[in-house]
Each structure stands twice: as structure tokens, then as C-alpha cells.
Design a protein around this motif. Structure first.
Motif, PDB file in Angstrom:
ATOM      1  N   HIS A 227      -3.633  -5.692  55.170  1.00 35.05           N
ATOM      2  CA  HIS A 227      -4.487  -6.096  53.867  1.00 35.05           C
ATOM      3  C   HIS A 227      -4.226  -7.344  53.609  1.00 35.05           C
ATOM      4  O   HIS A 227      -5.542  -7.969  52.903  1.00 35.05           O
ATOM      5  N   GLU A 228      -3.143  -8.131  53.736  1.00 32.38           N
ATOM      6  CA  GLU A 228      -3.057  -9.564  53.184  1.00 32.38           C
ATOM      7  C   GLU A 228      -3.758 -10.427  54.292  1.00 32.38           C
ATOM      8  O   GLU A 228      -4.495  -9.953  55.446  1.00 32.38           O
ATOM      9  N   VAL A 229      -4.205 -11.688  54.011  1.00 36.31           N
ATOM     10  CA  VAL A 229      -4.656 -12.617  54.723  1.00 36.31           C
ATOM     11  C   VAL A 229      -3.959 -12.854  56.016  1.00 36.31           C
ATOM     12  O   VAL A 229      -2.639 -13.092  55.987  1.00 36.31           O
ATOM     13  N   HIS A 230      -4.523 -12.868  57.040  1.00 37.02           N
ATOM     14  CA  HIS A 230      -3.919 -13.062  58.273  1.00 37.02           C
ATOM     15  C   HIS A 230      -4.879 -13.643  59.519  1.00 37.02           C
ATOM     16  O   HIS A 230      -5.890 -13.631  59.553  1.00 37.02           O
ATOM     17  N   TRP A 231      -4.172 -14.017  60.722  1.00 33.30           N
ATOM     18  CA  TRP A 231      -4.649 -14.371  61.697  1.00 33.30           C
ATOM     19  C   TRP A 231      -4.715 -13.208  62.661  1.00 33.30           C
ATOM     20  O   TRP A 231      -3.680 -12.483  62.654  1.00 33.30           O
ATOM     21  N   TYR A 232      -5.734 -12.782  63.425  1.00 30.01           N
ATOM     22  CA  TYR A 232      -5.808 -11.750  64.119  1.00 30.01           C
ATOM     23  C   TYR A 232      -6.017 -12.191  65.770  1.00 30.01           C
ATOM     24  O   TYR A 232      -6.941 -13.019  65.979  1.00 30.01           O
TER      25      TYR A 232
ATOM     26  N   ALA B 285       2.496 -19.562  71.298  1.00 27.83           N
ATOM     27  CA  ALA B 285       3.326 -20.604  70.447  1.00 27.83           C
ATOM     28  C   ALA B 285       2.064 -21.578  69.978  1.00 27.83           C
ATOM     29  O   ALA B 285       2.153 -22.037  68.876  1.00 27.83           O
ATOM     30  N   HIS B 286       1.029 -21.883  70.804  1.00 23.91           N
ATOM     31  CA  HIS B 286       0.011 -22.811  70.469  1.00 23.91           C
ATOM     32  C   HIS B 286      -0.657 -22.556  69.101  1.00 23.91           C
ATOM     33  O   HIS B 286      -0.902 -23.349  68.129  1.00 23.91           O
ATOM     34  N   THR B 287      -0.948 -21.209  68.997  1.00 23.71           N
ATOM     35  CA  THR B 287      -1.875 -20.818  67.635  1.00 23.71           C
ATOM     36  C   THR B 287      -0.892 -20.575  66.626  1.00 23.71           C
ATOM     37  O   THR B 287      -1.288 -20.410  65.481  1.00 23.71           O
ATOM     38  N   LEU B 288       0.386 -19.975  67.071  1.00 19.52           N
ATOM     39  CA  LEU B 288       1.398 -19.830  65.994  1.00 19.52           C
ATOM     40  C   LEU B 288       1.672 -20.819  65.162  1.00 19.52           C
ATOM     41  O   LEU B 288       2.067 -20.840  63.910  1.00 19.52           O
ATOM     42  N   ALA B 289       1.441 -22.081  65.844  1.00 19.53           N
ATOM     43  CA  ALA B 289       1.749 -23.221  65.000  1.00 19.53           C
ATOM     44  C   ALA B 289       0.622 -23.323  63.847  1.00 19.53           C
ATOM     45  O   ALA B 289       1.019 -23.684  62.635  1.00 19.53           O
ATOM     46  N   SER B 290      -0.752 -22.885  63.999  1.00 17.92           N
ATOM     47  CA  SER B 290      -1.562 -22.959  62.807  1.00 17.92           C
ATOM     48  C   SER B 290      -1.347 -21.999  62.148  1.00 17.92           C
ATOM     49  O   SER B 290      -1.675 -21.947  61.066  1.00 17.92           O
ATOM     50  N   VAL B 291      -0.931 -20.768  62.410  1.00 16.63           N
ATOM     51  CA  VAL B 291      -0.676 -19.633  61.514  1.00 16.63           C
ATOM     52  C   VAL B 291       0.434 -20.174  60.421  1.00 16.63           C
ATOM     53  O   VAL B 291       0.152 -19.922  59.457  1.00 16.63           O
ATOM     54  N   ASP B 292       1.288 -20.671  61.141  1.00 15.45           N
ATOM     55  CA  ASP B 292       2.385 -21.380  60.279  1.00 15.45           C
ATOM     56  C   ASP B 292       2.023 -22.417  59.282  1.00 15.45           C
ATOM     57  O   ASP B 292       2.360 -22.404  57.860  1.00 15.45           O
ATOM     58  N   ARG B 293       1.234 -23.223  59.669  1.00 18.22           N
ATOM     59  CA  ARG B 293       0.629 -24.299  58.822  1.00 18.22           C
ATOM     60  C   ARG B 293      -0.108 -23.647  57.639  1.00 18.22           C
ATOM     61  O   ARG B 293       0.132 -23.933  56.511  1.00 18.22           O
TER      62      ARG B 293
END
Length: 196
Positions: A117-122, A143-151
Motif C-alpha cells: 500500500h505504500e509508495v513503491h517501485w514495482y 542492482a541498476h534500478t535498485l540504486a534508483s529505488v534507494d535514492r
């Protein structure tokens, strides 16, 4: 240079081929598209269509020239559950799937019920061509997109469809939240990576 990068329209064929080959033997896709002869063609059509009309314009499509690709839906993107998307693209999408839409729609609805329910990357799809297995392509794509998720400081979410993929995702910090099936489908494991 080898490694993940943002895809462009010139990469759409490579994305469709990589994801189509990666999911040809996937248990859930074998359930959704039981005919083994048409499944590779349908999967290429489905992933190619979604990449071109949904994820390239509004999401993130990542390609690795060694033979992998991933489709991501960032926070705020309309996603494939959008009524607007289906109104504009539904008929062409059904054509890309050669009319085999019933199990796909049931599957999509069941998956949507398990999203955080919270904001997330899917991450609806990530895959590596069989000829590129064992080269670290899948981990590099993650790892490539998880860096954006972490930002963004938000949650990452996906559904794993094989025990092997669960292990890969766990190495990248994702955790299984439950297990479910759709009708007589193989098991599906929703996985979440907490915000960092």
C-alpha cells in the motif's frame, strides 16, 4: 560496454527476445499459456508490447546487451492496471497475446491485490536469455534500478515465480511476504525490499 543501461526504442526487439526466452519455461507462464509451441511467440509479443507502449513511455526499461532486460514501474506511473491504458491498448494487447487473455487477466488481478500500500517501485518482469545464464546479468539488472529505488527511499516489490528466483532476489534484500496461487496455478511469492 557490457552492463545494464536504460533502453531506447532501438532496444525493443532485444528486450522482447530476452524476456520472451527467459519466461518460456517459467512455471507461471506455462500455466498462463499452456501451448508450448506458441508460448515463446506470445511471450515475445506480450513483453514487446508492454515495453513499447507502457514501460518505455512511463516506466523504466533496462537492457543488458549480454542478453537481459527488466521492466520497472516507478512510483506515480499509471501501470498496466490503469483503465486508460486498457481503453487505448486493450484490443492490440489481446492481439499480441493471440487471444489468450483470460488467465493473464485473472493473474494480473490477483497480483494487484498483493501490492504494497505504500509508495513503491514495482518489477513486473526481469529475465535473462538462457545463453547468458551464469554471467551475473540478472543481479546486475536488479542492482541498476535498485540504486534508483534507494535514492527515492521507497520500497521495491516484485512477484517471484520460481524458488531459484526467490534466492536471487533474497541476495538483493527482498523478502518473501506470503505465497499464493490463482486457481490451479503454480505458487507465486510476493517479495518486498524495505526502503533504504
Amino acid at each position: 560496454m557490457d552492463g545494464p543501461r536504460a533502453a531506447t526504442s532501438a532496444d525493443l526487439d532485444a528486450v522482447a527476445i530476452a524476456l520472451g526466452e527467459a519466461f518460456t519455461d517459467d512455471p507461471l507462464m506455462a500455466w498462463a499459456f499452456p501451448d508450448a509451441e506458441s508460448r515463446p511467440r506470445i511471450l515475445r509479443g506480450m513483453f514487446g508490447y508492454l515495453a513499447e507502449h507502457l514501460y518505455l513511455p512511463e516506466g523504466e526499461v533496462v537492457v543488458d546487451d549480454r542478453g537481459g532486460a527488466a521492466l520497472w514501474q516507478p512510483p506515480g506511473a499509471r501501470g498496466e492496471d490503469s483503465d486508460t491504458f486498457w481503453a487505448q491498448h486493450g484490443a492490440a494487447f489481446v492481439e499480441a497475446l493471440e487471444g489468450q487473455i483470460e488467465r493473464t487477466m485473472v493473474l494480473g488481478a490477483a497480483m494487484a491485490e498483493h501490492h504494497p500500500h505504500e509508495v513503491h517501485w514495482y518489477l513486473p518482469a526481469i529475465g535473462v536469455r538462457p545463453i547468458a545464464h551464469g554471467q551475473g546479468v540478472g543481479g546486475a539488472l536488479l542492482a541498476h534500478t535498485l540504486a534508483s529505488v534507494d535514492r527515492d527511499g521507497v520500497v521495491a516489490y516484485l512477484e517471484a515465480t520460481t524458488p531459484r528466483s526467490v534466492v536471487l532476489y533474497e541476495r538483493h534484500g527482498l523478502e518473501v511476504t506470503t505465497e499464493f496461487t490463482v486457481d490451479d496455478s503454480p505458487p507465486i511469492w510476493p517479495m518486498v525490499r524495505p526502503s533504504r
